[in-house]
Design a protein around this motif. Structure first.
Motif, PDB file in Angstrom:
ATOM      1  N   ASP A 133      42.752  33.185  42.287  1.00 11.94           N
ATOM      2  CA  ASP A 133      42.423  31.767  42.458  1.00 11.94           C
ATOM      3  C   ASP A 133      42.287  31.420  43.940  1.00 11.94           C
ATOM      4  OD1 ASP A 133      42.430  31.362  39.730  1.00 11.94           O
ATOM      5  OD2 ASP A 133      44.492  30.607  39.666  1.00 11.94           O
ATOM      6  N   ARG A 138      38.944  32.548  45.163  1.00  6.30           N
ATOM      7  CA  ARG A 138      37.874  31.671  44.661  1.00  6.30           C
ATOM      8  C   ARG A 138      37.795  30.376  45.464  1.00  6.30           C
ATOM      9  NH1 ARG A 138      38.386  27.595  41.100  1.00  6.30           N
ATOM     10  NH2 ARG A 138      40.325  28.421  40.234  1.00  6.30           N
ATOM     11  N   THR A 139      38.924  29.806  45.784  1.00  5.57           N
ATOM     12  CA  THR A 139      38.908  28.497  46.438  1.00  5.57           C
ATOM     13  C   THR A 139      38.701  28.589  47.946  1.00  5.57           C
ATOM     14  OG1 THR A 139      41.330  28.550  46.544  1.00  5.57           O
ATOM     15  CG2 THR A 139      40.332  27.424  44.659  1.00  5.57           C
ATOM     16  N   ASN A 142      35.945  35.035  37.959  1.00  7.41           N
ATOM     17  CA  ASN A 142      36.754  33.911  38.453  1.00  7.41           C
ATOM     18  C   ASN A 142      36.233  33.426  39.807  1.00  7.41           C
ATOM     19  OD1 ASN A 142      38.906  32.000  38.382  1.00  7.41           O
ATOM     20  ND2 ASN A 142      40.143  33.317  39.714  1.00  7.41           N
ATOM     21  N   ASP A 186      34.232  27.452  39.320  1.00  8.05           N
ATOM     22  CA  ASP A 186      34.959  26.488  38.493  1.00  8.05           C
ATOM     23  C   ASP A 186      34.199  26.339  37.171  1.00  8.05           C
ATOM     24  OD1 ASP A 186      36.076  24.229  37.276  1.00  8.05           O
ATOM     25  OD2 ASP A 186      36.304  23.147  39.156  1.00  8.05           O
ATOM     26  N   ALA A 200      34.409  24.260  34.890  1.00  8.21           N
ATOM     27  CA  ALA A 200      34.023  22.877  34.588  1.00  8.21           C
ATOM     28  C   ALA A 200      32.637  22.579  35.139  1.00  8.21           C
ATOM     29  CB  ALA A 200      35.048  21.903  35.156  1.00  8.21           C
ATOM     30  N   HIS A 201      32.296  23.163  36.278  1.00 10.26           N
ATOM     31  CA  HIS A 201      30.963  22.981  36.838  1.00 10.26           C
ATOM     32  C   HIS A 201      29.916  23.647  35.953  1.00 10.26           C
ATOM     33  CE1 HIS A 201      32.861  22.464  41.113  1.00 10.26           C
ATOM     34  NE2 HIS A 201      33.018  21.401  40.337  1.00 10.26           N
ATOM     35  N   ASP A 219      29.934  25.828  44.589  1.00  7.18           N
ATOM     36  CA  ASP A 219      30.363  27.137  44.109  1.00  7.18           C
ATOM     37  C   ASP A 219      29.324  27.783  43.187  1.00  7.18           C
ATOM     38  OD1 ASP A 219      30.785  25.442  41.943  1.00  7.18           O
ATOM     39  OD2 ASP A 219      32.855  26.052  41.591  1.00  7.18           O
ATOM     40  N   ASN A 248      27.869  29.889  46.612  1.00  6.60           N
ATOM     41  CA  ASN A 248      29.184  30.422  46.291  1.00  6.60           C
ATOM     42  C   ASN A 248      29.721  31.272  47.444  1.00  6.60           C
ATOM     43  OD1 ASN A 248      30.889  32.816  44.977  1.00  6.60           O
ATOM     44  ND2 ASN A 248      31.068  31.012  43.664  1.00  6.60           N
ATOM     45  N   GLY A 253      32.253  31.804  34.392  1.00  3.80           N
ATOM     46  CA  GLY A 253      32.981  31.668  35.640  1.00  3.80           C
ATOM     47  C   GLY A 253      32.710  32.796  36.603  1.00  3.80           C
TER      48      GLY A 253
END
Length: 351
Positions: free
Chosen positions: A20, A23-24, A50, A53, A55-56, A106, A110, A242
């Protein structure tokens, strides 16, 4: 036996499971960069899991699934037929929405993918093409010819990489793309059916500098497929939503039928080196210019869009996408084999 054609002991894409934090922040570990870059050179493809996101992805998929049925009936929609027997494949071009609120960084720039792309292509790669590929359900066992997304004489080193974003989990159950891993390492324009220097020209093929009259002759020559199949047969991967799939544009692949009822949608962003001088431009609304400038100027792994901004709201269902991945760098072109012809290059002057 040359290493590029030696029997392979791998038949699945390499998957780099990002944390995570990676990714961020976009700060990949040296180990993950090493795996990803090695996979790109060996296999021509790597999966960064991963990386986005979800949700995107869900937000964009909801819009495009709704659009898909309507687009399938529109005369302006381009279908990627290219089947051996001429049957429709249900494979159509479908680009992402262009509302600035939906240009998620992202996906459009990305950072983990950019870190790998910068290691393979050099710093600050340029994006020259944005589109999508949708496999509609209900087309039986139709399939595309095996092909690479190239219409022209090209280098035998990495000069273009596409970042693919499947908006749902994919597998053979909903039409994941057939992949010929490692095929990029031992291929040239000579392997393409539409290469005028590789075989006698046919009425459906091009002469040097002329457009292909149809898509039936677009693909890899049968004898090359037969030879490759003996050492590395194709496969269909399972990839989690993802993920970002980075694919060398030279890699052989084919769109297969989607057995499910729901459309399988995949976005595509083609990156080229800063020096390559690809003439294609991504058409974007002027309202997206601030985001594009931000991605180009960011400190970590910037991405440059070669964009043509228009002062109007764009209907993403009707935007013309230009698949011209050729180079205008005369020095580079002078280093290519001169006995294969230049091939077919789309006209980019009609925006």
């Amino acid at each position: 036996m040359p290493s590029a054609t030696a029997p392979l002991d791998f038949q699945e894409p390499v998957v780099v499971q990002l944390t995570d934090e990676e990714r961020t922040t976009g700060e990949l570990s040296l180990e993950h960069i090493g795996i990803a870059v090695s996979a790109m050179h060996r296999d021509g493809l790597v999966v960064l899991e991963n990386a986005v996101d979800v949700a995107h992805m869900d937000a964009i998929n909801t819009i495009l699934v709704k659009d898909a049925e309507e687009m399938a009936k529109m005369e302006s929609t381009h279908f990627n037929g290219n089947s051996v027997d001429g049957r429709p494949t249900g494979n159509m071009s479908q680009g992402p929405p262009l509302d600035p609120d939906l240009l998620f960084e992202d996906i459009w720039a990305n950072v983990p993918a950019s870190a790998v792309l910068s290691a393979v292509l050099g710093p600050k790669p340029h994006v020259n093409y944005v589109n999508g590929n949708t496999a509609l359900g209900g087309f039986g066992d139709a399939r595309q010819r095996v092909h690479a997304d190239l219409f022209f004489n090209h280098a035998q080193f990495p000069f273009a990489v596409v970042a693919n974003y499947y908006l749902v989990d994919v597998s053979p159950a909903n039409g994941s793309t057939e992949l010929w891993l490692g095929s990029h390492r031992d291929t040239s324009f000579r392997d393409h059916r539409n290469c005028p220097g590789a075989q006698a020209a046919k009425p459906t093929e091009l002469k040097d500098g002329e457009a292909i009259k149809g898509e039936l002759e677009f693909g890899i020559r049968d004898e090359r497929l037969d030879a490759r199949r003996q050492v590395a047969p194709p496969m269909q991967p399972t990839i989690r939503k993802g993920s970002v799939v980075l694919r060398d544009l030279r890699l052989w692949h084919a769109g297969l039928a989607n057995p499910s009822a729901d459309p399988r949608i995949m976005l595509a962003f083609v990156h080229t080196p800063w020096w390559y001088a690809c003439p294609a431009r991504v058409v974007l609304p002027a309202s997206a210019e601030a985001a594009v400038q931000k991605w180009a100027s960011r400190e970590k792994h910037p991405v440059q869009y070669d964009a043509h901004f228009v002062p109007a709201t764009l209907d993403h269902r009707k935007v013309k996408f230009d698949p011209n991945f050729s180079s205008a760098n005369k020095g580079y072109l002078s280093m290519l084999p001169q006995n294969l012809g230049s091939g077919y290059v789309d006209d980019v002057s009609n925006y």
